[in-house]
Design an enzyme around this catalytic site. Structure first.
Site, PDB file in Angstrom:
ATOM      1  N   ASP A 278       0.854  -1.182   0.000  1.00 39.56           N
ATOM      2  CA  ASP A 278       0.000   0.000   0.000  1.00 39.56           C
ATOM      3  C   ASP A 278       0.890   1.232   0.000  1.00 39.56           C
ATOM      4  O   ASP A 278       1.910   1.260   0.685  1.00 39.56           O
ATOM      5  CB  ASP A 278      -0.888   0.004   1.242  1.00 39.56           C
TER       6      ASP A 278
ATOM      7  N   ASP B 124      -3.778  25.540  12.671  1.00 43.23           N
ATOM      8  CA  ASP B 124      -4.085  24.275  12.004  1.00 43.23           C
ATOM      9  C   ASP B 124      -3.136  23.204  12.542  1.00 43.23           C
ATOM     10  O   ASP B 124      -1.939  23.214  12.263  1.00 43.23           O
ATOM     11  CB  ASP B 124      -3.887  24.480  10.487  1.00 43.23           C
TER      12      ASP B 124
ATOM     13  N   ALA C 142     -16.052  19.954   6.375  1.00 44.63           N
ATOM     14  CA  ALA C 142     -16.227  19.147   5.163  1.00 44.63           C
ATOM     15  C   ALA C 142     -17.124  19.878   4.172  1.00 44.63           C
ATOM     16  O   ALA C 142     -17.059  19.643   2.968  1.00 44.63           O
ATOM     17  CB  ALA C 142     -16.830  17.795   5.521  1.00 44.63           C
TER      18      ALA C 142
ATOM     19  N   THR D 219     -17.402  23.396   3.645  1.00 46.09           N
ATOM     20  CA  THR D 219     -16.715  24.465   2.912  1.00 46.09           C
ATOM     21  C   THR D 219     -15.423  23.970   2.274  1.00 46.09           C
ATOM     22  O   THR D 219     -14.930  24.538   1.312  1.00 46.09           O
ATOM     23  CB  THR D 219     -16.347  25.614   3.855  1.00 46.09           C
ATOM     24  N   ARG D 220     -14.828  22.936   2.835  1.00 43.60           N
ATOM     25  CA  ARG D 220     -13.549  22.358   2.391  1.00 43.60           C
ATOM     26  C   ARG D 220     -12.449  23.421   2.341  1.00 43.60           C
ATOM     27  O   ARG D 220     -11.645  23.472   1.407  1.00 43.60           O
ATOM     28  CB  ARG D 220     -13.701  21.649   1.043  1.00 43.60           C
TER      29      ARG D 220
ATOM     30  N   LYS E 299      -7.474  29.071   2.890  1.00 42.06           N
ATOM     31  CA  LYS E 299      -6.757  28.103   2.053  1.00 42.06           C
ATOM     32  C   LYS E 299      -7.615  26.844   1.949  1.00 42.06           C
ATOM     33  O   LYS E 299      -8.377  26.525   2.862  1.00 42.06           O
ATOM     34  CB  LYS E 299      -5.375  27.766   2.624  1.00 42.06           C
TER      35      LYS E 299
ATOM     36  N   ASP F 296      -5.612  -4.305   5.998  1.00 42.37           N
ATOM     37  CA  ASP F 296      -6.225  -4.173   7.311  1.00 42.37           C
ATOM     38  C   ASP F 296      -7.739  -4.109   7.259  1.00 42.37           C
ATOM     39  O   ASP F 296      -8.406  -4.481   8.200  1.00 42.37           O
ATOM     40  CB  ASP F 296      -5.663  -2.962   8.068  1.00 42.37           C
TER      41      ASP F 296
ATOM     42  N   ASP G 254     -10.255  -5.720   2.278  1.00 39.34           N
ATOM     43  CA  ASP G 254      -9.012  -6.358   1.837  1.00 39.34           C
ATOM     44  C   ASP G 254      -9.102  -7.889   1.921  1.00 39.34           C
ATOM     45  O   ASP G 254      -8.266  -8.591   1.376  1.00 39.34           O
ATOM     46  CB  ASP G 254      -7.836  -5.921   2.723  1.00 39.34           C
TER      47      ASP G 254
END
Lengths: 687, 582
Positions: free
Chosen positions: A312, A349, A384, A386-387, A400, A523, A527
């Protein structure tokens, strides 16, 4: 991740003590019968002991002391081999005992069908029972969380002290018996019965109780048995042949049975025969020391044969997080302005990406981090919807976020989103990076280039794998362009982009149809089909129960890079077997030179010219060979337990190196060893 | 040793290796069913044979069917040869009016020729009619060789086919081996031998006047000599090419009418190794990588050349006891020098040693000198060559399939040493293959050592010994090594034609031939079912010098270590006694 691994010293006194007792216990013929080579030695030991007893009362050609000496060393040969096996098992047991401590009998709060809670001992829980575990309680049994979220201390199993989150649904729903809930409470449905839990299986694997011979071990066993029969024939026929030689030569006496047995035991491959099971157990043990639990020895062996590794991308090839590596200003904006805005917007942030922006601004443009409190700024959290995220201060609105979200934001304020900026955005995407657009009000300032960071040293690791003949394939959900860029940077041989579970499964089948063996890690529940299909499937301990069931190994550290280590351990296991077999066979030449002249010198004195080691007397020669044969097992125990050193080189080079060390070494060493033992025997007046 | 002898040996190898590729390539085309140049001439005969015998040439066999066909065909061969010998007095072409052969000898001879051993407890000219020799023995010379080649081809198919249950058709492999390879080569070779003076006639023995009359044991004057004749050249060609070795005359290729000139001697020695060597190239061609074939040939040479040098050296040095009493054993333009006892003057010591090494390396067993009279060391070489299991060249087909089994063993151990489940030519070697390969390495020592132990323990076994001291034991060991590895050569003087030895050696030949064929075919069947694993950098290359050394080492260690104790009490002690300073 591997900080918790305990490196056990090779000879731990309590283990050694136990192993010494174990060596005697393993003299049981039923145990020896599993191993044709050592069973032959056992028969030889009993036989020579009887001969020695007879020689006391009824002296024959050989003295009772000489026959007794041979008998004693034959017993030692057996005991040394048993000791090696017991040592390997003991090291596993020590690990198992540590595990067992965590498997305490606890009272579980079971929820009956009509929602009544009752207290039952954990040993009475059955598969399908529902239990409630509160903070501070031990999880009584392996299960799946069906309700609740809690942090769980899994250090008893993984050695990792940081608690992990377990919650219902999704990929983090599996809990293991013996772990401890440290906050909140969980409702768990048992997925195994007592005695069959993950921990139980782990303990029995570690202890070697359920150890089955692996396919390759069986094949080697057949070869060793065949060689034993061949040498049995060569030695048994020597009795009539030597009788006839005495008739022909008219002097001397036929070879005695004690010497025939001594010759036989020296010739049959006792070195590898005695260490074979220890090597197998030690291989499992090394896996466990790497914090990997294999469900069978077969899986460990298969690991050495792997041709293709499916890895992965995230977490294995790249660090889990992206990092800011470049500020690309829009036309008319300076890099400093962009950096300043980017830094301000990221000060609160706490995501790794946000922190990396602050760090880049500091290292590249000397912008020191400003005190958040002093600025009296208002931070806009990422959502989520306005992102984007950002900051409002002194009338400035800095944001940003993802490209399309930011484009909308700028356009909404009648701003302009320049074409050149869009070009930059697509350039970054092509390089495998993630672009973040920064804007102040209606003005787009520029782009932050967030990059997937390929793990340090991984490229070299892949180069080594390539040399070993193993192909690496990167699996990623990214689009093909991004995937190709990262694949090139990491140096993998191939990649599967926009991977779905179905695509993964199809890829594995495709490789297998081409005759290749495939290893992968996984995991998630999705899978599971691929894990079940892969030849070596390592499930992460943090993964779901379904994934663990589908795989044939569980990595307690949940470290996807571990796969590489697993392959090496598998190879090491086979190499140790092969090298010691070669050593064992090469040993035979010298033993002929020691024993043949000694055995027949009465009939044909001229044979003494073959006594190239100039061993003192016939009996010292024979005893020295037998003693060397026993002692060499002891000297090789550390090698059997630790395994032959693995080098990442091509097969031809590896073979050459091992042939020189174990083939040529096996040829030369006994000449020296037997001579030294002979000198000691003579010095001690023992022969 | 003189220069011409070295040059002869050098030329021998140059020509042998030079012929490997063209002949090997030709045989590969024959087995692959591709046009090979003789199709127009032989094709109709081949198709006719299939039609007459009801063989469907495109029918594929599983390994068990293939093995049954092999065993039934060879079993019938034994019965036919037995009956021919028992009834030859009523059959045509018996100008000497020889009687029926004794049952034990007939059994021994029948097994011997069917199993490609050609151990001869009889003397041809005084025991067998022309009819028996031609219809019984010569036919078996062809088909026993073709059987070995067929089994090899089946094994190659096992290695090259993927995920299938079949390994070819025994009848087709047998027919094509005989028609396209053995018959044309033998025809050409027989004509060449006739040109050198090897006899080919149906006339009865010739009665010739002696140049100098002599007296026999009873004091009667003898003025004439009977010279046996017969259709020899045709049998000798296939005897050498098919690694059979059964001579037309009792003394085999030491007989002037069986091997007349130094040139015929050179060509016959070459013929002994020719097909066995060329099959290595065929192997490489058919598995799609000629390097694999050259590697196996190199592994053979790695053992063969040093052995040859020792044998030539031992024979050329001669007997030290004779040197002590001033016998001239040096090599000079007037004599070959060396140990000349039991050797033909027209061949000399070196060419005899070359033959001895070649005939025992290949499971041929024809002789041009008496191995019994070799120096102990010189005699050790032929004996050891046989004990290696007849895989250094070995019998046509059988030698190479034996060596492939050793290569599988080498791959197994080497594969472990590089940390991978072993693979040979892309096929994984697992416990089933090891089980069968173990049978292959077990059987020859079991037969040789077990048989020797029985023979030395019994009075009937000891009675045939005609030499004192360790050489007496060497005679028995040589006989069992020869029969137990399907070679067929003998230490002359050994009284082999007794009911005891006829039965013991007959059993030894049967077991060692057919017990090996079955596990080899089993491996072929099992490999054919497997998938192909493409090679990677982690795969052990099986064409490198390292691997060649490993295969040779495997043959020496596993194949020969077993015999060290027995050899120590035979030729080794003989040598030590001979060279001991008194």
């Amino acid at each position: 991740m591997m900080s918790t691994r305990t490196v056990r010293p090779l000879f731990d006194w309590p283990i050694v003590k136990q192993a010494i007792w174990g060596a005697f216990g393993k003299l049981d013929p039923r145990h020896q019968l599993r191993n044709p080579v050592m069973f032959t030695v056992l028969i030889g030991s009993i036989f020579t002991t009887l001969l020695a007893i007879r020689a006391v009362t009824n002296p024959g050609e050989e003295s009772a002391a000489f026959i007794g000496g041979i008998a004693a060393w034959l017993w030692f040969t057996l005991l040394f081999a048993n000791f090696a096996e017991a040592m390997a098992e003991g090291r596993g047991k020590a690990q198992a005992d540590a595990l067992r401590k965590s498997r305490q009998e606890v009272m579980a709060c079971r929820l009956t069908s009509n929602n009544v809670r009752e207290l039952v001992p954990s040993s009475q829980l059955k598969k399908g029972d529902v239990v409630i575990v509160k903070a501070g309680d031990l999880v009584p049994i392996d299960g799946e969380v069906i309700d609740g979220v809690a942090s769980v201390d899994e250090s008893a199993i993984t050695g990792e002290s940081a608690p992990v989150i377990r919650e219902s649904g999704g990929d983090r729903s599996a809990v293991t018996g013996g772990t401890k809930v440290i906050s909140d409470s969980l409702t768990i449905r048992a997925t195994s019965s007592p005695g069959d839990s993950f921990l139980d299986r782990m303990i029995s694997m570690v202890e070697g109780a359920k150890r089955q011979k692996t396919p390759n071990e069986i094949a080697l066993d057949i070869l060793l048995a065949a060689m034993t029969i061949v040498f049995l024939l060569a030695c048994a026929t020597l009795v009539p042949i030597s009788e006839y030689s005495v008739v022909l030569a008219g002097k001397g006496s036929p070879i005695t049975l004690a010497v025939v047995v001594a010759l036989l035991v020296c010739l049959i491959p006792t070195t590898i025969g005695g260490l074979l099971s220890a090597i197998g157990i030690a291989g499992m043990d090394r896996m466990i020391q790497a914090n990997v639990i294999a469900t069978s020895g077969r899986a460990v062996e298969a690991a050495g044969d792997i041709d293709v590794l499916l890895l992965d991308k995230t977490g294995t090839i790249t660090l889990g997080n992206r990092q800011a590596v470049e500020f690309i200003p829009a036309d008319g904006v300076t890099a400093e302005q962009l950096a300043d805005a980017a830094q301000l917007s990221s000060l609160s942030d706490e995501t790794p990406e946000g922190r990396s922006i602050v760090i880049l601004a500091k290292t590249k443009y000397g912008l020191r981090g400003r005190n958040v409190e002093e600025l009296r700024a208002k931070f806009i959290e990422f959502s989520a919807r306005t992102r984007m995220s950002g900051v409002d201060l002194d009338g400035r609105e800095i944001r940003k976020g993802a490209v399309d979200a930011m484009e909308n934001y700028v356009r909404e304020q009648n701003g302009d989103f320049p074409r050149s900026l869009k070009d930059q955005v697509s350039r970054i995407a092509n390089l495998g990076g993630t672009p973040l657009v920064v804007a102040e009000g209606k003005r787009a300032l520029g782009v932050i280039y967030l990059k997937d960071i390929v793990k340090g040293g991984i490229r070299e690791r892949f180069a080594q794998l390539r040399q070993m003949g193993i192909k690496t394939v990167m699996i990623t959900g990214d689009n093909p362009l991004t995937a190709a860029a990262i694949a090139a940077e990491a140096g993998v041989d191939d990649f599967l982009a926009e991977a779905t579970p179905e695509a993964k499964l199809a890829l594995i089948r495709e490789y297998q149809a081409g005759g290749r063996l495939v290893a992968m890690t996984g995991d998630g529940t999705n899978d599971s089909p691929a894990l079940a299909q892969a030849d070596v499937a390592v499930a992460m301990n943090s993964g779901t129960q379904a994934a663990k069931e589908a795989g044939n190994m569980v990595d307690l550290d949940s470290n996807p890079t571990k796969l590489i280590e697993i392959v090496e351990i598998g190879k090491q296991l086979l190499m140790t077997r092969g090298s010691l077999t070669t050593f064992s066979i090469a040993n035979d030449v010298s033993k002929y030179f020691a024993i043949i002249p000694a055995a027949f010198v009465g009939t044909y004195p001229e044979l003494n010219r073959l006594n190239v080691m100039a061993l003192a007397t016939p009996s010292s020669a024979i005893l020295s060979a037998v003693i060397f044969n026993a002692l060499v097992i002891v000297f090789l125990i550390p090698l059997a337990l630790r395994g032959v050193r693995y080098q990442s080189v091509g097969a031809a080079t590896l073979l050459r190196n091992n042939l020189v060390v174990y083939g040529l070494g096996g040829f030369v060493v006994p000449f020296v060893g037997i001579k030294v033992i002979d000198l000691i025997l003579v010095a001690l007046h023992l022969a | 040793m003189n220069t011409s002898a070295w040059m002869e040996i050098g030329l021998f190898f140059v020509i042998l290796i030079g012929l490997v590729k063209p002949l090997g390539w030709y045989m590969a085309r024959v087995y692959a069913g591709q046009p090979c140049g003789l199709d127009r001439a032989i094709g109709p005969v081949e198709r006719l044979l299939y039609r007459v015998s009801g063989v469907r040439s495109d029918e594929e066999m599983t390994w068990t069917t293939y093995a049954v066909a092999t065993l039934v065909f060879n079993g019938l061969g034994v019965v036919v040869v037995y009956l021919l010998q028992r009834g030859q007095q009523w059959l045509p072409m018996n100008p000497q009016q020889l009687g029926a052969v004794a049952p034990d000898l007939a059994f021994n001879t029948a097994v011997s020729f069917a199993s490609n051993t050609n151990w001869q407890a009889y003397s041809g000219e005084s025991t067998l009619s022309y009819f028996t020799q031609m219809l019984g023995l010569t036919v078996q010379n062809f088909v026993s060789a073709a059987t070995g080649m067929a089994v090899l081809i089946a094994l190659i198919r096992g290695l090259t086919r993927r995920s299938t249950g079949t390994i070819g058709n025994f009848w087709v492999d047998l027919t094509r081996s005989t028609l396209y390879i053995l018959l044309p080569l033998s025809f050409v070779f027989a004509v060449v031998l006739v040109s050198q003076g090897v006899v080919q006639t149906f006339s009865p023995s010739a009665e010739v006047a002696l140049l100098e009359s002599t007296t026999d044991a009873e004091g009667k004057s003898v003025t004439t000599q009977t010279i046996p004749l017969g259709p020899a050249a045709s049998q000798i060609a296939i005897k050498q090419l098919g690694t059979n070795g059964g001579g037309f005359f009792g003394v085999n290729s030491a007989h002037p009418l069986e091997n007349s000139t130094p040139l015929s001697n050179f060509l016959q020695a070459l013929a002994i190794l020719l097909i066995a060597a060329a099959l290595c190239y065929t192997f490489g061609d058919l598995v799609g990588d000629v390097r694999q074939g050259w590697a196996l040939l190199a592994a053979m040479l790695v053992i063969f050349v040093p052995m040859l040098v020792v044998c030539v050296w031992a024979e050329q040095v001669g007997n030290p006891r004779l040197t002590e009493i001033d016998v001239d054993q040096t090599s000079n333009p007037f004599q070959s020098g060396g140990n000349m006892e039991g050797k033909e003057v027209r061949f000399g010591a070196a060419a005899s040693a070359l033959w001895a090494t070649a005939t025992t390396a290949a499971s041929n067993g024809s002789v041009n000198s008496m191995h019994d009279s070799f120096t102990p060391l010189g005699g050790l070489i032929p004996m050891w060559m046989m004990q290696l299991g007849e895989v250094i060249f070995g019998g046509v087909g059988s030698g190479l399939y034996g060596l492939v089994i050793f290569a599988i063993l080498a791959v197994f151990i080497a594969g472990l040493m590089v940390g991978r489940t072993p693979e040979y030519l892309g096929k994984k070697i697992e416990s089933y293959e090891m089980k069968m390969a173990s049978l292959v390495i077990l059987i020859p020592p079991m037969v040789v050592l077990g048989g020797t132990a029985i023979a030395v323990s019994l009075d009937v076994g000891r009675a045939s010994v005609t030499n004192p001291g360790p050489h007496g034991f060497s005679q028995i060991l040589y006989a069992l090594s020869s029969a137990g590895n399907n070679n067929g050569s003998a230490f002359g003087g050994f009284g082999a034609n007794t009911p005891f030895y006829n039965c013991l050696l007959g059993a030894a030949m049967l077991i060692s031939r057919y017990w090996l064929i079955v596990p080899v075919l089993a491996i072929a069947g099992s490999l054919a079912k497997k998938k192909y694993t493409p090679p990677s950098a982690g795969t052990l290359p099986t064409h490198t010098p390292l691997f060649i050394v490993l295969v040779a080492g495997m043959v020496l260690l596993v194949g020969a270590l077993t015999f060290v104790p027995a050899l120590a009490l035979g030729p080794v002690i003989e040598h030590l006694q001979l060279t001991a300073t008194r």
